[in-house]
Every structure is written in structure tokens, then in C-alpha cells.
Design an enzyme around this catalytic site. Structure first.
Site, short mmCIF file in Angstrom:
data_model
loop_
_atom_site.label_atom_id
_atom_site.label_comp_id
_atom_site.label_asym_id
_atom_site.label_seq_id
_atom_site.Cartn_x
_atom_site.Cartn_y
_atom_site.Cartn_z
N GLU A 146 -86.68 29.21 -50.33
CA GLU A 146 -86.01 29.23 -49.04
C GLU A 146 -85.13 30.46 -48.79
O GLU A 146 -85.02 30.91 -47.65
CB GLU A 146 -85.15 27.96 -48.91
CG GLU A 146 -85.93 26.66 -48.89
CD GLU A 146 -86.78 26.51 -47.65
OE1 GLU A 146 -86.34 26.91 -46.56
OE2 GLU A 146 -87.92 26.02 -47.77
N SER A 200 -78.21 -40.09 -54.95
CA SER A 200 -77.30 -40.58 -55.98
C SER A 200 -76.57 -39.46 -56.72
O SER A 200 -75.62 -39.74 -57.45
CB SER A 200 -78.08 -41.43 -56.99
OG SER A 200 -78.58 -42.59 -56.36
#
Length: 817
Positions: free
Chosen positions: A87, A479
Site C-alpha cells: 500500500e 408434586s
């Protein structure tokens, strides 16, 4: 002649000055409207949030932009070299604009005029930072001039390293990856430090146009661009010629990192954590905040929980027969391609999708679903295996028009083209036919002392259904709710030896009569509270709740966290309200830890992107933990400010009674673990829900089974028969190689021998005599008193006894189921 030349020269100078002035005015005008570059100092990019298990294993990542912020000091030199070579090779020497590169680009673009080629850029890394952070990507001269001006200003305000750091963390590199650290993970599933020269060069080739250099769609173009970057690295002196040639000879070797969850069996847990973080901090914090989340999940325990629940669900489902194939495909040609398009259960990797190719009396031949290459393309491999009839015998009981029918041959159940699931046997001696269960369930394991959720499975497959039955399914506990009624009684003057009538009863509710029944329809007459909970007696529970008053029961249910607001009506005493597995496990944890309030948590700690802790579950304070040295002071002490919601002695009494459920009650299968365990089964009307919640001194586990749309599971489908075996399998594996630990008896608690049936004092060692726990100042009753007996003596009460109840009392009939 000289005068003429001077005249034209003067005009030229004037024109030049006018042009220069015009350019200066134009540039100055542009400079006034430029964005404030100082915002770069407060740069906080969207960063990936990472979720970890208790042991540090990565569970999941959440991000809008898959980015991990990396300081420039942590970026290896070869990675920096690759990006500068690709770059901006003069990055560390130019003032923001590379004049040499700009001139080269101008010459190249002049040569390419009329060729149709895209203009060559000469943007430096600094210019790209200006564009990416402060400007748009429009291709105009005006934007380019602004970019140059900003580049000069940025160079004056920030160091080169800071500019490079911004660039390497912001750039988009394809496949959803932002920044160099995110790209290293996305493309190669490794950290930046592990990147080779060729891998760094490929990533450096991507910023210009990631989609043009896709590793699989545009492999040749990607290799060409990567090799160009390597050549630039050689030319710039970052690598030797020999190293460059070696790097260029390597393939791309891209190995994409998987998305979603990374920890096996953790999908339900991860999703619950995701929802909690959003509820606490919002979506932006999760997907952009870069949070580090440490959860309470124990990966080993989570795998055991998943396996136990899967085995329990499949055990029930296979007994109900085969319901048919997943789908059907055409097998006249290449069966692999259409089979590859059929979605599979991604979180059940041990199962393979397969298509039936042939059926015989000995079994079926199936073709396995082809795998995927790294590129995502379907593999060319075609593999067939055989499922013996013995390994699919359960499927011969198939369902036809809602009826189970017994077939004689596999061909009566399956045909070529049917898509099914198969699983290889553990010893790899063959394959078994599988079927996704219709029945669902959930399992939660919790540390009762801290509320930390160690394991949570919300269903058979998260890929099939994301509905979490551990936290989102509100079901009747049946229960399994009874221990809270008995705990309320023990906390308010009753003892485990208190006797309650177990006999039929009719209760006037408005204009209707409610007649609760015991499971199995039998009854035992006067029985102790211990016997009532061990044998899960509905009639005794109703009478006990009636005797205490339902407002008191509701208060305790809310105190334990079973319900937020409980309707104080008698029917609720049998667990007809709706709650979740997580709430039930949290409530049982109160009894397991000696009565301390519990706040369940899936998260231990959350840190922000800078490492600051912003949430911690454990709020206990440690006095003396920060002493620099020991000077004879007492040991540090953890200060626990949690509320005491149940008397520690009551907690032990109800725990002792629920140990009886395991040793001689409705969950005797759990006793095979041969260690102290307390627990309670739960079964609702018509067997629509099956529960078992149990615990050791340091681990509480709750299991639920039922259809998502509640319907009967079949006669005998009880908590003891369905949920308890899942609990037993999980506990056996989770506590393997650990020594049994007894429940701690609170100081002052008295153990007195009583007759197990009458509840009265007895001699130790005699038949039917047990040691019962009593609080100080209490003990076995000296007189035989039965709660509910006064109903036979003409008392004015809303409770009316049926003729069957009178016969039961007068004849002593009844019995245990």
C-alpha cells in the site's frame, strides 16, 4: 523581440498568479469545510464481543464487524512490512502524501487514457485513514484534494505508529472481517503472530478490493496479487529472495474460521447469555462494544448434561415407534447432490443424514450426506453404509394414521429415497437408525452456594428449535412443588413426625366440588409428613396446605422464587401453577445451601474493551483480603449479605425428608448412585409433565420432560420413570471419582428415633424405626393426633368428606402405590 517575449512572460506570470490565487482560494474554501480530524484521538471502532466458559474456552463471538483491536506494538514486523509493500512503501518517510508515487500514478493514468482501465491511485496509508474515517469513497477531484489536506494535518497531529494502528484496525478485508487481527482469525483461524510471510502477503493484498481476490472464487487472481506483494517485500528488503520464492510456492491455505458457537453443546447457554447482555446493556454494547464475558458454564458438565438429556428423550421416543423419514429425494441419479441440500442438525454432529438406497430383510443400505470442502463446495465423495435390522428394530413399530403398527421387514417402513438420520456405533461395528424425538425436555445444574449455572440444556437440538425449555417454558411442576409446602409447615410449628390424614376428600369450591386424588388412586390413612413427601401423597398435601392456610403457602412459594405472585387457592398446593426449570432449581438451591437466598447467574464477570470490570455476580465482600503481610491477624472472611429465607434447621429437615424420597420413595432409581442425595419427583395430570429436582450438598440439578404443546405422554410416564433416570445418568457422570458428602446437620438439631408410620417416639434399632431430625424444643408427639381427623367429628368446615373417606377411616383400608 525581447520586448515581445517579456510581454508574454509578464502575461504568463500574471495568469499563473491568478490561477495560483484561484487554486489557493478553492483549496482554502475546501479546507474550511473539512471534518475535524481530532476525532481520531477518540477512535473506538466496533469490536467483537467474546463469550468464554468458566475455564476460559471460547463459546461465541458477537459482532456487526468482526474486529479485534490490536495495538501497533502487537503487530509483527512481517505483517507491517507486507502492508507497507502493498500500500505505501514510503509510509515512514513521507509527510502524508507520497509525491514520487503521485507522479508515477499521473504518468500511468495518462498512458492509460482511452484504454478503459480504472485510474491508478496513489493514496498513502495516511490518505486512506483520512478517507476511511472522515470522508466518503466518491471518486471526485474535490474529495481527493480534501483527502490530501487531511493527510497533511493528520501527520502533524499523530505519530506514524498511531496512524498505522488506525489503518490496520479499520480496514475491511473481506469475508466480514475488519482489521488485521479479525482477518487473521477469519481467513486462517490463527492469531496475527502466527501468520507466515505468504499469509501476511495475501491479507495485505486484500484492502484494495477484497471481493476481487476471493480465496475460492478467484484463486488464481488472489495468488497473482499475493505473489506481487511478496515480490514488493523482496524489493523493499523485508525478506530475502530465497524466502520470497519459498513463500510464493505455497498455496493460499485459507482455512475459514467457523461462525456462531465454538463450544460443543453450549448453544442454549450462549443464547441465554446473549439475551441477558442485550437486556442489561443494549444491542450496540453486545455487537460493537468489545465486551469480554466470562460465564459460569462448566464445559465438561455441559457435555454430560446434553448426553443425559438426549439419552432420556431418545429412550422415550424410540418406545413410541418410527414416525417416518425426514424427507424424500430422487435417487435415480447422483443422490449426493440433492442430499447435500437437505438441512441437518448442525449441533448433533454424531448423527449423519443419509438416504435409503436399498432395503432387504437383513437391513437397509444408505448413502451418507457428503461433507463440504473448505471452500464450501459439496465433496465428490459418495459413501454408503449398512444398518442391520437389529439396529433399527425399534423402527419396525411405526406409526400409521396415529396407530403403532408392527412391521416384519425394513421395506415396510422405509423405501429408497427416504432421508433419515443414522449414527455410528461407539465401537464402530455398524450404524444405527435415529429419529429426532418429538418429546422435549430441559436440564439445569447449579451451584447452590453461589447460584452459578454450571450446565443448561434447553432442548434436544438448538438447530431444530431455539426455544429454551429451561428458562422460557412455563410448565406445571406438579408434586415437585410439594417440598415448599412442607418447608413452610416445618418452619411454622410442624415436625417431620406430624401426622396428616391420607384419605379421599371432597372440597366445595363455589358451586363445584373438587376431589383431588393420589397418583394410582390409593391412600394410606394417617401418615407422617415424611411419609407424605416420600410417597408424594396429594391428599395429605391438600390437607396440610388447608391446615396452614394458602396465604402462608403462597408467601413461601414467592419467597423461594418459584412464582412471582401465587394465587392462594388449594389447587396450587399440588403444583398447578406454572414455573420454569431454572426457577425450580434456584428454589431447591435454597434448601440445599441452608436457607440462603439464591440469585441464579449465567455470567461471572463482564469486562469492557479496556479490561475494566463492569459487572460481577459475586457481591460478597472479603474483609482482610488485601493485607500486605500477615501480622497475626485473623484469617480473611467473606461477608455474605444474602437474605436468610428459610431456617437452616428447616432446610435440613426438608432435605432429610427428601433423602427418603430417594431411598424408599418415588425416586428409588437415584439411590443406585450410593451417595447422599435429596430430591423430589413431579408428575402433572394426565402425565403431561414429568419432573425430578434433586441435589447433593454442592450440586442441584433439575430435569423436565414434556411435549412443547402439552399432551399426555402415556400412562406411567412419571417423574420417577422419565426424569429421574436422566438425573441419575448426569449425576453419576458429573460426580464420578468424587467422594460422597453428607448433608451437614445444623448445630443444635436433635436426632430422635421414631416409628416411621405413627411418628411417635420409639426404641432405636427396632423394625420400622428411623432417626428423625427435630429442632430444639420439639420432638415426637406424646399423643396421637391426626391433622384432618376433626373433619369426621362434625366440625363446621368448608371441607366435606366423601363416603369413601369415612369407610377408609373406619376400616383402615387404603395402601401405598
Amino acid at each position: 523581440m525581447l520586448r515581445l517575449i517579456g510581454y508574454f512572460f509578464g502575461i504568463g506570470v500574471v495568469l499563473a498568479l491568478v490561477v495560483a490565487a484561484g487554486v489557493a482560494i478553492y483549496v482554502g474554501d475546501l479546507a474550511e469545510d473539512l471534518p475535524d480530524y481530532e476525532v481520531l484521538a477518540q477512535y473506538e471502532p466496533a469490536v467483537t464481543t467474546r463469550v468464554h466458559a468458566a475455564d476460559g474456552a471460547l463459546m461465541a463471538e458477537f459482532a456487526n464487524e468482526r474486529r479485534l483491536y490490536l495495538p501497533i506494538q502487537a503487530v509483527p514486523d512481517r505483517v507491517k512490512a507486507a502492508f507497507m509493500s502493498a500500500e505505501d512503501k514510503n509510509f515512514y518517510s513521507h509527510p502524508g502524501i507520497d509525491v514520487t508515487g503521485l507522479a508515477r500514478a499521473v504518468v500511468t493514468n495518462v498512458r492509460n487514457l482511452g484504454s478503459g482501465r480504472r485510474p491508478v491511485g496513489a493514496s498513502t496509508i495516511t490518505q486512506q485513514v483520512a478517507k476511511n474515517f472522515l470522508l466518503t469513497s466518491e471518486q471526485t477531484i474535490q474529495r481527493k484534494i480534501k483527502e490530501m489536506i487531511l493527510a497533511f494535518r493528520i501527520e502533524q497531529a499523530y505519530s506514524k505508529d498511531r496512524i498505522f494502528e488506525l489503518y490496520l484496525n479499520e480496514i475491511y478485508l473481506g469475508l466480514g472481517a475488519y482489521g488485521i487481527a479479525g482477518a487473521a482469525l477469519t481467513y486462517y483461524d490463527k492469531s496475527v503472530n502466527e501468520l507466515t510471510t505468504s499469509e501476511a502477503a495475501y491479507l495485505a493484498a486484500l484492502p484494495k478490493a477484497p471481493s476481487n481476490y476471493h480465496p475460492f472464487r478467484d484463486t488464481e487472481r488472489a495468488l497473482e496479487r499475493r505473489n506481487w506483494v511478496i515480490d514488493q517485500m523482496v524489493a523493499n528488503g523485508y525478506v530475502t529472495l530465497e524466502e520470497g520464492e519459498k513463500a510464493k510456492a505455497e498455496p493460499l491455505n485459507v482455512n475459514p474460521r467457523q461462525r456462531g458457537g465454538y463450544l460443543f453443546a453450549g448453544e442454549y447457554f450462549t443464547e441465554e447469555v446473549r439475551r441477558e447482555i442485550i437486556a442489561r446493556y443494549g444491542e450496540n454494547a453486545l455487537y460493537e462494544g468489545g465486551l469480554s464475558v466470562r460465564t459460569t458454564l462448566d464445559p465438561h458438565m455441559q457435555k454430560l448434561a446434553r448426553k443425559a438429556l438426549h439419552n432420556g428423550l431418545m429412550r422415550y421416543d424410540t418406545l413410541r415407534g418410527f414416525r417416518g423419514p425426514v424427507t424424500e429425494i430422487d435417487v435415480s441419479g447422483d443422490w449426493g447432490a440433492p442430499l447435500g441440500e437437505v438441512d441437518r442438525l448442525s449441533d448433533v454432529p454424531e448423527w449423519r443424514l443419509a438416504v435409503v438406497l436399498e432395503t432387504t430383510a437383513e437391513g437397509i443400505t444408505v448413502g451418507l450426506r457428503p461433507g463440504r470442502e473448505v471452500s464450501g463446495d459439496l465433496s465428490e465423495e459418495r459413501r454408503t453404509v449398512t444398518v442391520a435390522v437389529a439396529d433399527m428394530e425399534w423402527a419396525l413399530r411405526h406409526v400409521v394414521d396415529g396407530r403403532r403398527v408392527k412391521a416384519d421387514r425394513p421395506g415396510e417402513v422405509l423405501a429408497p429415497g427416504d432421508v433419515v438420520y443414522v449414527e455410528q456405533k461407539a465401537d464402530e461395528s455398524g450404524w444405527m437408525l435415529r429419529q429426532v424425538p418429538e418429546i422435549e425436555g430441559a436440564l439445569v445444574a447449579m451451584d447452590p452456594h453461589t447460584g452459578r449455572v454450571l450446565a443448561m440444556v434447553g432442548g434436544f437440538s438448538y438447530a431444530e428449535s431455539q426455544f429454551n425449555r429451561a428458562t422460557q417454558a412455563y410448565r406445571q411442576p406438579g408434586s415437585a412443588f410439594k417440598p415448599f409446602i412442607y418447608a413452610a409447615a416445618l418452619d411454622n410449628g410442624y415436625t417431620p413426625a406430624s401426622v396428616v390424614l391420607d384419605a379421599p376428600i371432597s372440597i366445595q369450591v363455589g358451586n363445584e366440588v373438587w376431589e383431588p386424588k393420589n397418583y394410582g388412586g390409593k391412600f394410606a390413612g394417617p401418615s407422617t409428613l415424611r411419609a407424605g413427601i416420600e410417597r408424594s401423597r396429594n391428599l395429605m398435601t391438600v390437607r396440610l396446605a388447608r391446615d396452614m392456610g394458602m396465604p402462608l403457602v403462597a408467601e413461601y412459594a414467592e419467597r423461594f422464587g418459584v412464582y412471582d405472585k401465587m394465587l392462594p387457592v388449594l389447587a396450587m398446593s399440588l403444583g398447578s401453577g406454572e414455573t420454569t426449570v431454572m426457577r425450580m432449581v434456584s428454589a431447591y438451591s435454597v434448601m440445599a445451601n441452608g436457607g440462603k437466598q439464591i440469585q441464579p447467574s449465567l455470567i461471572d464477570r463482564i469486562q469492557d474493551r479496556y479490561g475494566k470490570t463492569i459487572f460481577r455476580h459475586d457481591q460478597r465482600q472479603c474483609q482482610g483480603c488485601n493485607a500486605e503481610e500477615w501480622r497475626g491477624q485473623s484469617e480473611p472472611e467473606l461477608i455474605d449479605h444474602r437474605d436468610q429465607v428459610l431456617d437452616p434447621m428447616t432446610a435440613y429437615q426438608i432435605t432429610s425428608m427428601m433423602e427418603g424420597v430417594v431411598t424408599r420413595g418415588t425416586a428409588t432409581t437415584v439411590a443406585e448412585l450410593e451417595r447422599p442425595i435429596a430430591g423430589k419427583t413431579g408428575t402433572t395430570n394426565e402425565e403431561k409433565d414429568a419432573w425430578f429436582v434433586g441435589y447433593t450438598p454442592d450440586l442441584v440439578v433439575g430435569v423436565f420432560m414434556g411435549f412443547d404443546q402439552p399432551r399426555p405422554m402415556g400412562r406411567g410416564s412419571t417423574g420417577g420413570g422419565l426424569a429421574a433416570p436422566i438425573f441419575k445418568e448426569f449425576m453419576g457422570a458429573a460426580l464420578k471419582d468424587t467422594r460422597p458428602v453428607d448433608f451437614r446437620v445444623p448445630e443444635g438439631m436433635k436426632l430422635i428415633p421414631i416409628d416411621r408410620k405413627t411418628g411417635m417416639r420409639a426404641e432405636a434399632g427396632q423394625p420400622g424405626v428411623i432417626m428423625e431430625a427435630f429442632k430444639p424444643g420439639t420432638g415426637p408427639s406424646d399423643t396421637y393426633w391426626v391433622i384432618g381427623m376433626d373433619d369426621f367429628e362434625g366440625g363446621e368446615r368448608a371441607e366435606q368428606l366423601s363416603p369413601q373417606a369415612n369407610r377408609a377411616i373406619n376400616t383402615g383400608s387404603g395402601g401405598l402405590y
